[in-house]
Design a protein around this motif. Structure first.
Motif, mmCIF file in Angstrom:
data_model
loop_
_atom_site.group_PDB
_atom_site.id
_atom_site.type_symbol
_atom_site.label_atom_id
_atom_site.label_comp_id
_atom_site.label_asym_id
_atom_site.label_seq_id
_atom_site.Cartn_x
_atom_site.Cartn_y
_atom_site.Cartn_z
ATOM 1 N N PRO A 1 -25.007 31.460 16.384
ATOM 2 C CA PRO A 1 -25.067 30.227 17.186
ATOM 3 C C PRO A 1 -23.732 29.495 17.258
ATOM 4 O O PRO A 1 -23.375 28.952 18.308
ATOM 5 C CB PRO A 1 -26.127 29.393 16.459
ATOM 6 C CG PRO A 1 -26.997 30.391 15.793
ATOM 7 C CD PRO A 1 -26.080 31.489 15.365
ATOM 8 N N ALA A 2 -22.977 29.493 16.165
ATOM 9 C CA ALA A 2 -21.660 28.851 16.185
ATOM 10 C C ALA A 2 -20.704 29.624 17.073
ATOM 11 O O ALA A 2 -19.904 29.030 17.821
ATOM 12 C CB ALA A 2 -21.098 28.763 14.768
ATOM 13 N N GLN A 3 -20.793 30.937 17.039
ATOM 14 C CA GLN A 3 -19.935 31.765 17.885
ATOM 15 C C GLN A 3 -20.235 31.520 19.363
ATOM 16 O O GLN A 3 -19.317 31.414 20.186
ATOM 17 C CB GLN A 3 -20.142 33.235 17.536
ATOM 18 C CG GLN A 3 -19.702 33.590 16.121
ATOM 19 C CD GLN A 3 -20.194 34.951 15.674
ATOM 20 O OE1 GLN A 3 -20.997 35.592 16.356
ATOM 21 N NE2 GLN A 3 -19.732 35.396 14.513
ATOM 22 N N LEU A 4 -21.534 31.382 19.683
ATOM 23 C CA LEU A 4 -21.912 31.120 21.068
ATOM 24 C C LEU A 4 -21.463 29.729 21.511
ATOM 25 O O LEU A 4 -21.036 29.539 22.658
ATOM 26 C CB LEU A 4 -23.431 31.259 21.219
ATOM 27 C CG LEU A 4 -24.006 32.669 21.012
ATOM 28 C CD1 LEU A 4 -25.524 32.628 21.051
ATOM 29 C CD2 LEU A 4 -23.456 33.617 22.075
ATOM 30 N N TYR A 5 -21.552 28.762 20.604
ATOM 31 C CA TYR A 5 -21.130 27.403 20.937
ATOM 32 C C TYR A 5 -19.633 27.359 21.238
ATOM 33 O O TYR A 5 -19.201 26.740 22.227
ATOM 34 C CB TYR A 5 -21.470 26.466 19.780
ATOM 35 C CG TYR A 5 -21.053 25.038 20.019
ATOM 36 C CD1 TYR A 5 -21.824 24.184 20.804
ATOM 37 C CD2 TYR A 5 -19.879 24.539 19.469
ATOM 38 C CE1 TYR A 5 -21.438 22.879 21.031
ATOM 39 C CE2 TYR A 5 -19.483 23.232 19.683
ATOM 40 C CZ TYR A 5 -20.271 22.408 20.469
ATOM 41 O OH TYR A 5 -19.871 21.121 20.697
#
Length: 349
Positions: free
Chosen positions: A300-304
């Protein structure tokens, strides 16, 4: 109402009372930095006005005793960062620097920033902070020892050079000691053996402290450990530096305190935010460690961050945005003290 600004020092504390309505200086007092002096300061302030607020320049160990005394006597007290005090002093019409001038600047910062968090009596976070700071000091000492040891080993025999980041492992230290024991007992060899011994002692004690900190964090803020990328030492830093998160009204206040709140730097058609150099840099560094770790392991952090990059933001700006979101996660986690849901740990609230 009056605001009593205090400039703390080891031996004396200087207080200046400022009228809230006019900002005028009403009186000043210097007392010894001991319990009788604290009591004299409180009595003096109470004679000046029935409604008062104490603003103390944040001097950590220098101002801690005074803060605890004020809270025990039922007085309201806020902490003013030295940097904020310095800015207020430079903006004042009275030039120069003295204890009364500094105390006046502290009071006027409190007047212009009514949302400053109130000081509270320390709980488990103080013990956690002291242990974490002690461990950091020991690790810094070990780093200096390791650097010196590497140069001495290279001078004795380049083939003795240990691998990168291996001098905190007992097996590496044992191998080096065995190799040095086989050499002639020259001065540089003896120094290396002493450094190895000290490095071993520090590593053993640092590991003990890490285990002790881990137990305290699990008892005080177990939910923080559920946030991906937040280990015990990082959680300890967050708990210690926020010093009871309940003193902050909103997560926005925490963001400003941590230096993760965006600073507008726009002009005309260009809309952007720049790096915030203010705030608590220790807390900021803890959030940065979580962000960098999440970029490696947490989808999720990578996508954000990828989403922010698609909005024409640089990688640095995307990480700053991630840290701001993480600040919200940390605040909600600490105020609820419950393991956050998957969506919350993902970096977004």
């Amino acid at each position: 109402m009056i605001v009593v600004g205090i400039d703390p020092h080891k031996q004396t504390h200087t207080a200046v009372a400022v009228d809230k309505a006019t900002g005028a200086v009403l009186a000043e007092l210097t007392v010894r930095a001991r319990t009788p002096g604290f009591e004299r300061l409180v009595d003096w302030a109470r004679r000046l006005d029935d409604e008062r607020l104490f603003a103390v320049e944040d001097g950590r160990h220098v101002s801690g005793g005074l803060e605890r005394h004020l809270i025990a006597r039922g007085e309201r007290s806020v902490r003013v960062a030295p940097r904020m005090m310095g800015q207020a002093r430079r903006a004042d019409r009275v030039r120069g620097k003295s204890d009364p001038i500094d105390a006046t600047a502290v009071a006027r910062v409190a007047l212009s920033h009514p949302d400053l968090a109130e000081a509270t009596l320390a709980g488990a976070e103080r013990e956690i902070g002291l242990l974490a700071a002690h461990r950091e000091t020991m690790v810094n000492e070990r780093t200096a020892i390791q650097s010196k040891l590497r140069w001495l080993l290279h001078d004795i025999d380049p083939d003795l050079a240990p691998g990168p980041r291996s001098l905190d492992r007992f097996c590496t230290l044992d191998r080096l000691q065995a190799a040095l024991d086989r050499l002639e007992p020259a001065v540089d060899v003896k120094i290396c053996l002493e450094l190895i011994s000290r490095c071993r002692q520090i590593t053993r004690r640092a590991n003990e402290l890490a285990r002790q900190i881990d137990g305290l964090v699990k008892a005080a803020a177990p939910a923080l450990l559920q946030i991906p990328g937040c280990g015990s030492l990082t959680a300890a830093k967050i708990v210690a530096e926020t010093a009871q998160v309940g003193r902050f009204p909103t997560e926005g206040h925490v963001a400003r305190y941590a230096g993760t709140a965006p600073v507008p730097a726009s002009s005309g058609a260009t809309h952007r935010h720049r790096f915030n150099r203010r705030g608590n840099r220790q807390l900021n560094a803890a959030l940065h460690r979580i962000a960098v770790t999440q970029l490696r392991i947490h989808e999720p952090a990578q996508l954000y961050v990828a989403k922010k990059r698609s909005e024409a933001k640089s990688k640095t700006e995307a990480i700053r945005a991630l840290k701001r979101r993480l600040c919200r996660v940390v605040f909600k986690t600490m105020t609820s003290m419950q393991p956050p849901a998957d969506g919350l740990t993902a970096v977004a609230a």
